[in-house]
Design a protein around this motif. Structure first.
Motif, PDB file in Angstrom:
ATOM      1  N   GLU A  22       2.826   5.367   4.391  1.00 21.28           N
ATOM      2  CA  GLU A  22       2.923   6.767   4.817  1.00 21.28           C
ATOM      3  C   GLU A  22       3.806   7.570   3.854  1.00 21.28           C
ATOM      4  OE1 GLU A  22       1.400   8.522   7.317  1.00 21.28           O
ATOM      5  OE2 GLU A  22       2.506  10.236   6.515  1.00 21.28           O
ATOM      6  N   LEU A  38      -1.445   9.547  10.472  1.00 21.91           N
ATOM      7  CA  LEU A  38      -1.655  10.987  10.450  1.00 21.91           C
ATOM      8  C   LEU A  38      -2.741  11.285   9.431  1.00 21.91           C
ATOM      9  CD1 LEU A  38       1.927  12.459  10.256  1.00 21.91           C
ATOM     10  CD2 LEU A  38       0.342  12.647  12.147  1.00 21.91           C
ATOM     11  N   ALA A  74       2.032   8.055   0.513  1.00 23.17           N
ATOM     12  CA  ALA A  74       0.939   9.029   0.651  1.00 23.17           C
ATOM     13  C   ALA A  74       1.492  10.440   0.805  1.00 23.17           C
ATOM     14  CB  ALA A  74       0.074   8.675   1.850  1.00 23.17           C
ATOM     15  N   ILE A 128      -9.760   0.211   5.488  1.00 19.23           N
ATOM     16  CA  ILE A 128      -8.746   0.418   4.451  1.00 19.23           C
ATOM     17  C   ILE A 128      -7.991  -0.897   4.219  1.00 19.23           C
ATOM     18  CG2 ILE A 128      -6.685   1.741   3.805  1.00 19.23           C
ATOM     19  CD1 ILE A 128      -9.240   3.429   3.953  1.00 19.23           C
ATOM     20  N   TRP A 142      -3.557  -1.973  -1.702  1.00 17.70           N
ATOM     21  CA  TRP A 142      -3.915  -0.677  -1.071  1.00 17.70           C
ATOM     22  C   TRP A 142      -4.015   0.418  -2.141  1.00 17.70           C
ATOM     23  CZ3 TRP A 142       0.016   3.355  -0.264  1.00 17.70           C
ATOM     24  CH2 TRP A 142      -0.482   4.469   0.387  1.00 17.70           C
ATOM     25  N   LEU A 166      -4.961   8.616  -0.713  1.00 14.84           N
ATOM     26  CA  LEU A 166      -4.080   7.664  -0.011  1.00 14.84           C
ATOM     27  C   LEU A 166      -3.974   8.010   1.473  1.00 14.84           C
ATOM     28  CD1 LEU A 166      -1.158   7.339  -2.586  1.00 14.84           C
ATOM     29  CD2 LEU A 166      -3.248   5.972  -2.401  1.00 14.84           C
ATOM     30  N   ARG A 167      -4.440   9.173   1.848  1.00 12.57           N
ATOM     31  CA  ARG A 167      -4.259   9.633   3.221  1.00 12.57           C
ATOM     32  C   ARG A 167      -5.277   9.030   4.188  1.00 12.57           C
ATOM     33  NH1 ARG A 167      -0.629  10.562   6.239  1.00 12.57           N
ATOM     34  NH2 ARG A 167       0.476  11.498   4.482  1.00 12.57           N
ATOM     35  N   GLU A 168      -6.403   8.565   3.675  1.00 16.47           N
ATOM     36  CA  GLU A 168      -7.489   8.139   4.551  1.00 16.47           C
ATOM     37  C   GLU A 168      -7.049   7.013   5.505  1.00 16.47           C
ATOM     38  OE1 GLU A 168     -12.068   6.524   4.369  1.00 16.47           O
ATOM     39  OE2 GLU A 168     -11.139   7.210   2.530  1.00 16.47           O
ATOM     40  N   ALA A 169      -7.416   7.189   6.775  1.00 12.02           N
ATOM     41  CA  ALA A 169      -7.165   6.212   7.838  1.00 12.02           C
ATOM     42  C   ALA A 169      -5.688   5.949   8.082  1.00 12.02           C
ATOM     43  CB  ALA A 169      -7.875   4.888   7.547  1.00 12.02           C
ATOM     44  N   MET A 170      -4.844   6.856   7.642  1.00 11.11           N
ATOM     45  CA  MET A 170      -3.427   6.709   7.977  1.00 11.11           C
ATOM     46  C   MET A 170      -3.219   7.195   9.394  1.00 11.11           C
ATOM     47  SD  MET A 170      -1.916   5.576   5.242  1.00 11.11           S
ATOM     48  CE  MET A 170      -0.294   6.147   4.841  1.00 11.11           C
ATOM     49  N   ARG A 224      -7.543   2.230  -3.158  1.00  9.35           N
ATOM     50  CA  ARG A 224      -7.693   3.671  -2.912  1.00  9.35           C
ATOM     51  C   ARG A 224      -7.897   4.442  -4.210  1.00  9.35           C
ATOM     52  NH1 ARG A 224     -10.021   3.922   0.607  1.00  9.35           N
ATOM     53  NH2 ARG A 224      -9.821   6.165   0.624  1.00  9.35           N
TER      54      ARG A 224
END
Lengths: 412, 525
Positions: free
Chosen positions: A227, B17, A230, A391, A276, B11-15, A280
């Motif tokens: 988090e 939020l 990202a 993911i 990861w 990088l945001r996908e399926a996080m 991505r």
């Protein structure tokens, strides 16, 4: 044979038909319910006349949970640990639990079934009853186990299989259960052979049937790290730097119990984090080189052909019980401007600090509490997910490739 | 100037939020008030603790100067200290020193009068300074946590000070959150909307109703529209009637002056309860987004059959509590509360019989009731279904006495229960009603975020689904204003005799007669 007790009742038998186990579960549940009802009345707390039809205790389930501890040597106390875990999980996810402890090296063949009903306090103040079947299997009974476990599962509920330790290369129960159940959970932080096992788990995931899902408690533990990383690139100003990553450095540490063959700590969480990013951002791992304090994986960006190096820096820490991430640092460039994006756990703290350094200036600082959940809490979190985590599976695939490369080129 | 093209973040996908807020600054007007202390500060801190606030987030408190403090630095320190005390007292989680320290560094203070133009220039300077230091990019949220009488004036000053921008200009976005009560009747609500919309565009306005931030209220939509089995029977063919109850055991908690002006109908029914009604009665939206959901809600509110003039005698009941016993304690009557006129005719209880005049709900009465000092605190929506069209169990004694009932409980024991008939064990065909019960804390033993946390986050992200739109507010006020006017007319010819129910009872006897007239009865939750 049976030991009825007010809040906890146990019944144990050897070589009994399955129908007897089901009957005994019902009987123990009713015993516990009657006791709780009487306890409430004695305390002047019920039953509420206006809700006379409502039971004072709950027999509700949202999932089946199967825990298996086996292999050539099962540590003493494993069954107690699994029982405690199941009791905790039942407070979060009402479930029926089947725990199997297989002592494959035992000389005599024996199957002992123990049933526990345990009344626990729900958040609403009502008691709920958790049912647990513990099967102790001695000797070569692997072939028979699935036929005992499967009928004990409550129908139409998702079944989660918890497999502590390394995934086996060949095990009849594993083979059967992976052919039947949908959700598998491991904890790669505690693999005894991290590279080999992660590589194998990635392979199992790649070859899985369509609806099977794979989970890893280490992956859940990585959520706050992912988090924070990202979060940098949600900012449109920083976003272009994500296309210019030159290197990633991941610091990780772990205790000696899970050392890798070369003396490094268990790299699985670090590999998953790198996997990861790699999946991505479209990188492919092509090579591995070992150093004294870890190893480097060379990657290639699929769209631009750029080279990216992922540095894994290992630190052995006797005070750490299992592998953990300490820092991740991204070195990037965009239009000639150099930038560094760091997330670093503060020493001896549950707080991590995220900092962006762009063109020699520190732009942004954010401190966030990093939850360091224990195994039961992580498991409770994992049981919330019943859909395929694409993911994770992509990250596992990439991490498995990196682990395979690292296995091939260890230094002496 | 065209809006810049936004790059997605792979990088945001399926996080956890899927969207995160832009860097922004929140200005709280009324920073020393009760709402800020009890709700806003703890909510902001919990968001920080969860790591949900964006990089570069800051809070600026704007309130009257405290002349006992010598310098602006003292005022800032006092604000931070007050903030910390609020969090300690009202946060659902304790203070984590390292997180708090970073968070506190991003709080600022501007002393100012809401009515003085030059103070908004000071605010402007502070916002520019914060933008430079924290990179908020000119993105601002103004939170009006002040008495409603200041709303228009603050909005006007914000506009005049050039503090309202939108994303298309490239200067960052501006949003405003406005607390209820939003007006006190249709005319004042319209006037307030007009004032606000002179300065802000509708999509910048977030009218907050914290009920919509509650998990269980949002679950009404999930229950209805994520399950295939309920929607086919959710209509006049199967539903006999609906009861929406918001009962409170507390009194007015020292808010006598406010409550005298508001009353139960304005305070609770106009906002929270009509929202519950709209969520219960709305058609399925095409998507869970702000426009689709609010379009469907407003259609329900616009389809409410007006209750006008003397119809209020037939379709409404109002009451006021006298002294009585609640939870074993003797409590004073409303007229004995501080700040209340000893001859007050303000209602503390209201029951309505409402019809939604559309195809789905034609002829189905929706009973709404809300009261203070009732025996227990409960909020729920009960859908009572019609009896089976034919019973093969011919002897009357064998018939189930109670029809099917689906209850969505909002608080306490949030959950859903369904009542149906079951055969009683025995050699004869006896039957009785049983409950199938789902409660949140049994199925999900997790702590839900406070409603304000969810709503503040939504505003930062720019999602107004759970906020009320201009036409919703006006449609609900239109319905309520007719009733208020009707009560005024009725009072000219019929004396209002208050108090008419004892504290600790389920409201005035007239409310029971009101529903029994239709051959129905109130649930006793």
């Amino acid at each position: 044979m049976s030991t009825p007790a007010p809040h906890q009742a146990t019944w144990s038998a050897t070589s009994v038909p399955l129908v007897a186990i089901e009957a005994e579960l019902d009987r123990l549940w009713h015993t516990a319910t009657r006791y709780l009802q009487a306890e409430l009345v004695a305390a002047g707390r019920g039953p509420d006349v206006s809700q006379a039809a409502a039971p004072s205790s709950i027999r509700a389930s949202v999932l089946n949970f199967v825990a298996y501890a086996g292999g050539s040597s099962v540590e003493p106390g494993t069954d107690e640990q699994l029982t405690k875990l199941a009791d905790y999980l039942a407070t979060k996810h009402r479930s029926r639990t089947v725990t199997i402890v297989a002592h494959e090296n035992a000389a005599d063949v024996a199957l002992i079934a123990t049933i526990r009903t345990n009344a626990q306090d729900g958040a609403s103040g009502r008691k709920f009853i958790h049912e647990q079947v513990l099967i102790s299997a001695d000797g070569a009974v692997g072939e028979r186990l699935p036929s005992i476990v499967m009928p004990l599962l409550i129908s139409d509920l998702p079944t989660y299989v918890w497999w502590p330790g390394d995934p086996p290369s060949e095990d009849s129960f594993w083979r059967y259960i992976t052919g039947t159940c949908r959700h598998f959970i491991i904890n790669s932080r505690e693999f005894s052979k991290p590279l080999e096992s992660l590589s194998r788990y990635a392979s199992l995931s790649r070859n899985a049937r369509k609806y099977q899902t794979f989970g890893d408690l280490s992956w859940r533990q990585l959520s706050p790290w992912r988090e924070l990383v990202a979060r940098f690139f949600d900012n449109q100003y920083y976003r272009p730097f994500l296309n210019g990553v030159e290197s990633v450095t991941i610091d990780y540490s772990g205790g000696s119990k899970w050392e890798m063959a070369d003396g490094a700590a268990n790299a699985c969480p670090a590999l998953l984090l790198a996997g990861w990013l790699s999946s991505r951002l479209g990188w492919s791992a092509v090579n591995c080189e070992w150093r004294d304090d870890g190893f480097d994986i060379a990657c290639t960006d699929g769209s631009s052909g750029r080279d990216i190096t992922v540095h894994f820096k290992s630190r052995l820490r006797p005070d750490v019980s299992s592998a953990t991430i300490d820092a991740i640092r991204l070195k990037t460039a965009n239009s000639g401007i150099q930038a560094y994006f760091d997330v670093v756990r503060q020493d001896n703290s549950s707080v991590a600090r995220a900092t962006a350094h762009v063109d020699g200036r520190t732009d942004s600082i954010l401190s966030v509490r990093m939850t360091t959940e224990d195994l039961p809490a992580l498991m409770a979190m994992e049981l919330k997910f019943c859909d395929q985590d694409k993911i994770y599976e992509a990250a596992l695939d990439a991490a498995g490739n990196m682990a395979t490369l690292a296995q091939k080129q260890p230094t002496g | 100037m065209a809006a810049p093209v936004l790059l997605t973040n792979p990088l945001r996908e399926a996080m956890q939020l899927e969207r995160t807020p832009d860097p922004c600054t929140m200005v709280i007007f009324g920073a020393t008030g009760d709402l800020t202390r009890r709700k806003l500060m703890p909510a902001l801190y919990n968001l920080a603790l969860e790591g949900l606030l964006p990089h570069g987030f800051s809070v600026i408190g704007f309130s009257r100067p405290d002349h006992t403090l010598a310098s602006s630095q003292d005022a800032l320190s006092a604000f931070r200290e007050r903030f910390k005390t609020s969090v300690k007292s009202f946060s659902r989680r304790p203070i984590e020193p390292a997180v708090w320290d970073t968070f506190a560094q991003n709080t600022e203070w501007v002393a100012g009068e809401f009515t003085r133009a030059e103070d908004y220039q000071s605010l402007r300077a502070k916002l520019q300074e914060v933008d430079r230091e924290h990179g908020a990019g000119g993105n601002r949220i103004f939170y009006l946590a002040t008495p409603p009488s200041f709303y228009s004036e603050i909005v006007r000053h914000l506009g005049e000070a050039g503090l309202v921008t939108n994303r298309a200009t490239g200067q960052g976005w501006t949003r405003i959150i406005i607390e209820k009560p939003f007006g006190r009747d249709l005319a004042t609500a319209k006037a307030l909307n007009d004032e606000i919309l002179k300065v802000f565009k509708e999509e910048q306005v977030y009218r907050i109703d914290h009920y919509l931030g509650k998990e269980t209220v949002q679950n009404i939509l999930v229950f209805r529209f994520a399950n295939g089995i309920f929607e086919p029977i959710w209509n006049r063919n199967f539903v006999d009637h609906v009861q929406i109850t918001v009962a409170e055991s507390i009194g007015i908690e020292g808010r006598g002056t406010y409550y005298e002006e508001a009353g139960a109908l304005r305070d609770m029914v106009q906002s929270h309860m009509l929202q519950l009604l709209a969520l219960t009665a709305m058609e399925p939206p095409g998507a869970f987004d702000a426009e689709a959901v609010r379009n469907e809600k407003v259609k329900v509110l616009q389809a409410l059959r007006p209750i006008q003039n003397f119809e209020v005698a037939e379709f409404t009941v109002r009451g006021q509590y006298g002294p009585g016993w609640v939870a074993g304690e003797y409590v004073p009557g409303y007229r004995q509360e501080r700040g209340v006129n000893p001859n007050s005719t303000t209602e503390t209880y209201v029951a309505l019989k409402v019809f939604v005049d559309n195809w789905r709900w034609a002829g189905v009465p929706i009973y709404i009731r809300h009261g203070k000092r009732l025996p227990k605190r409960v909020s729920e929506i009960a859908i009572q279904f019609k009896n089976a069209p034919h019973s093969p169990f011919i002897r009357a004694a064998q018939l189930p006495s109670e029809p099917n009932l689906l209850v969505m409980r909002i608080q306490p024991n949030d959950g859903i229960s369904l009542r149906f008939a079951a055969k009683m064990p025995g050699t004869v065909m006896g039957m009785r009603a049983v409950n199938m019960d789902f409660t949140y804390d049994e199925a999900f033993d997790v702590e839900a975020p406070d409603a304000y946390e969810r709503l503040l986050m939504d505003c930062m992200i720019g999602d107004s689904t759970l906020f009320t739109r201009k036409d919703e507010v006006e449609a609900s006020w239109k319905f309520i204003t007719d009733i208020l006017d009707g009560w005024c007319e009725l009072a000219k010819v019929t004396e209002v005799r208050f108090p008419n129910y004892d504290a600790g009872t389920w409201g005035p006897p007239a409310a029971d007669a009101f529903i029994e007239r239709d051959g129905r009865e109130w649930r006793r939750p």
